[in-house]
Design an enzyme around this catalytic site. Structure first.
Site, PDB file in Angstrom:
ATOM      1  N   ASN A  10      -4.038  -5.381  -8.788  1.00 27.61           N
ATOM      2  CA  ASN A  10      -4.227  -6.120  -7.532  1.00 27.61           C
ATOM      3  C   ASN A  10      -5.541  -6.888  -7.650  1.00 27.61           C
ATOM      4  OD1 ASN A  10      -4.619  -6.991  -4.923  1.00 27.61           O
ATOM      5  ND2 ASN A  10      -4.998  -4.944  -4.066  1.00 27.61           N
ATOM      6  N   TRP A  11      -5.419  -8.208  -7.773  1.00 26.16           N
ATOM      7  CA  TRP A  11      -6.631  -9.022  -7.991  1.00 26.16           C
ATOM      8  C   TRP A  11      -7.336  -9.375  -6.687  1.00 26.16           C
ATOM      9  CZ3 TRP A  11      -4.970 -12.944 -12.422  1.00 26.16           C
ATOM     10  CH2 TRP A  11      -4.790 -12.198 -13.604  1.00 26.16           C
ATOM     11  N   LYS A  12      -6.774  -8.979  -5.559  1.00 22.52           N
ATOM     12  CA  LYS A  12      -7.398  -9.227  -4.249  1.00 22.52           C
ATOM     13  C   LYS A  12      -7.833 -10.700  -4.131  1.00 22.52           C
ATOM     14  CE  LYS A  12      -8.767  -4.438  -4.234  1.00 22.52           C
ATOM     15  NZ  LYS A  12      -9.478  -3.408  -3.532  1.00 22.52           N
ATOM     16  N   HIS A  98      -1.292  -2.838   2.112  1.00 29.63           N
ATOM     17  CA  HIS A  98      -2.524  -2.372   1.462  1.00 29.63           C
ATOM     18  C   HIS A  98      -3.522  -1.958   2.541  1.00 29.63           C
ATOM     19  CE1 HIS A  98      -6.272  -2.449  -0.798  1.00 29.63           C
ATOM     20  NE2 HIS A  98      -5.533  -2.291  -1.883  1.00 29.63           N
ATOM     21  N   GLU A 100      -6.524  -2.542   2.941  1.00 27.07           N
ATOM     22  CA  GLU A 100      -7.391  -3.635   3.420  1.00 27.07           C
ATOM     23  C   GLU A 100      -6.660  -4.497   4.448  1.00 27.07           C
ATOM     24  OE1 GLU A 100      -8.455  -5.023  -0.475  1.00 27.07           O
ATOM     25  OE2 GLU A 100      -9.624  -3.205  -0.778  1.00 27.07           O
ATOM     26  N   GLU A 170      -2.574   5.469  -2.042  1.00 26.99           N
ATOM     27  CA  GLU A 170      -3.936   4.970  -2.245  1.00 26.99           C
ATOM     28  C   GLU A 170      -4.852   5.569  -1.179  1.00 26.99           C
ATOM     29  OE1 GLU A 170      -4.156   1.149  -4.619  1.00 26.99           O
ATOM     30  OE2 GLU A 170      -3.867   0.551  -2.551  1.00 26.99           O
ATOM     31  N   GLY A 176     -12.127   1.359  -4.520  1.00 26.83           N
ATOM     32  CA  GLY A 176     -13.365   0.622  -4.773  1.00 26.83           C
ATOM     33  C   GLY A 176     -14.626   1.462  -4.660  1.00 26.83           C
ATOM     34  N   SER A 216      -9.734   3.601  -7.661  1.00 25.96           N
ATOM     35  CA  SER A 216     -10.714   3.751  -8.741  1.00 25.96           C
ATOM     36  C   SER A 216     -10.094   4.226 -10.057  1.00 25.96           C
ATOM     37  CB  SER A 216     -11.853   4.673  -8.305  1.00 25.96           C
ATOM     38  OG  SER A 216     -12.529   4.106  -7.195  1.00 25.96           O
TER      39      SER A 216
END
Ligand code: PEP
Length: 256
Positions: A10-12, A98, A100, A170, A176, A216
């Site tokens: 996932n490159w966000k 996700h 976020e 997750e 992160g 992570s």
């Protein structure tokens, strides 16, 4: 058991078009000899078609995923992107819910349910993210939160509509932060999720569904995570941005 592992990046909100293409091409070169695993990268929306065309021209097995979608096919929804548009851009997978998106954009389990439906209807592979926050974990609410996310997120589906669904566990406290769940913690939660899918649907779907771990994941912890029977892959954020690091994760030590 024949669940093909999935390692997804996932490159966000990182990388311009040319940066995304360069990383994707490097990854495709490194990954050209890998056949027994599914690989996916999810660049930001503006790079999807470009990355997908580049990978196609290299006959690469690396799949392209989106990080989100909207559940209506077209209309006056400024700023949104539909499943149909993703499909036309060469996308095969889509990350849905996700943490976020839940945290910063107010996505609810009901939104996530609609998004999974839109993905399924367009033949996109949905990767539904679930996981508890640090305070929910401290309050002993992990399984309660996961139950709600699974039950409301997958409400109204028939099991045959969910054959391609991937669930990404997750834990929010691990994303992160460098605080990976221990492989034993991940295995225990994945096994619980599988049992919930069995209760809600049936044992065939529970046995076949891929449950991947995110939070992570790094080259030095992937092999141990993947050694557990209910861990079918990984959703990788930070460490997927660097092709060299990500390929080390993809080439984990495959002993189950
Ligand atoms: C993620 O964003 O899905 C994720 C798992 O991030 P990281 O690997 O950086 O913790």
């Amino acid at each position: 058991m024949s669940r093909t592992p999935l390692i997804a990046g996932n490159w966000k909100m990182f990388k311009t078009g040319s940066e995304a293409v360069a990383t994707a091409r490097r990854l495709a070169e490194f990954a050209s000899d890998i056949t027994n695993i599914d690989i996916m990268i999810a660049p930001p929306f503006p790079s999807l078609a470009l990355v997908s065309e580049n990978l196609k021209s290299m006959s690469s097995r690396v799949n392209v995923g989106a990080q989100n979608l909207f559940y209506i096919n077209e209309g006056a929804y400024t700023g949104e992107v539909s499943a149909k548009m993703l499909k036309a851009a060469g996308v095969s997978h889509v990350i849905i819910g996700h943490s976020e998106r839940r945290q910063y954009f107010g996505e609810t389990n009901e939104d996530i349910c609609r998004k999974i439906k839109a993905a399924v209807e367009s033949d996109l592979i949905p990767i539904m993210c679930i996981g508890e926050t640090e305070s929910q974990k401290k309050d002993g609410k992990t399984f309660y939160v996961l139950d709600k996310q699974i039950q409301n997120g997958l409400q109204g589906f028939r099991s045959n509509e969910l054959l391609t669904l991937v669930i990404a566990y997750e834990p929010v406290w691990a994303i992160g932060t460098g605080n990976t769940a221990t492989p034993e913690q991940a295995e225990a939660v994945h096994s619980y999720i599988r049992s919930e899918i069995e209760k809600m649907f049936n044992s065939n779907l529970a046995e076949d569904i891929r449950i991947i771990y995110g939070g992570s994941v790094k080259p030095d912890n992937i092999s141990e995570l993947m050694s557990h029977k209910n861990v079918d892959g990984a959703l990788v954020g930070g460490a997927s941005l660097d092709a060299d690091k990500f390929i080390k994760i993809i080439k984990y030590n495959r002993i189950k």
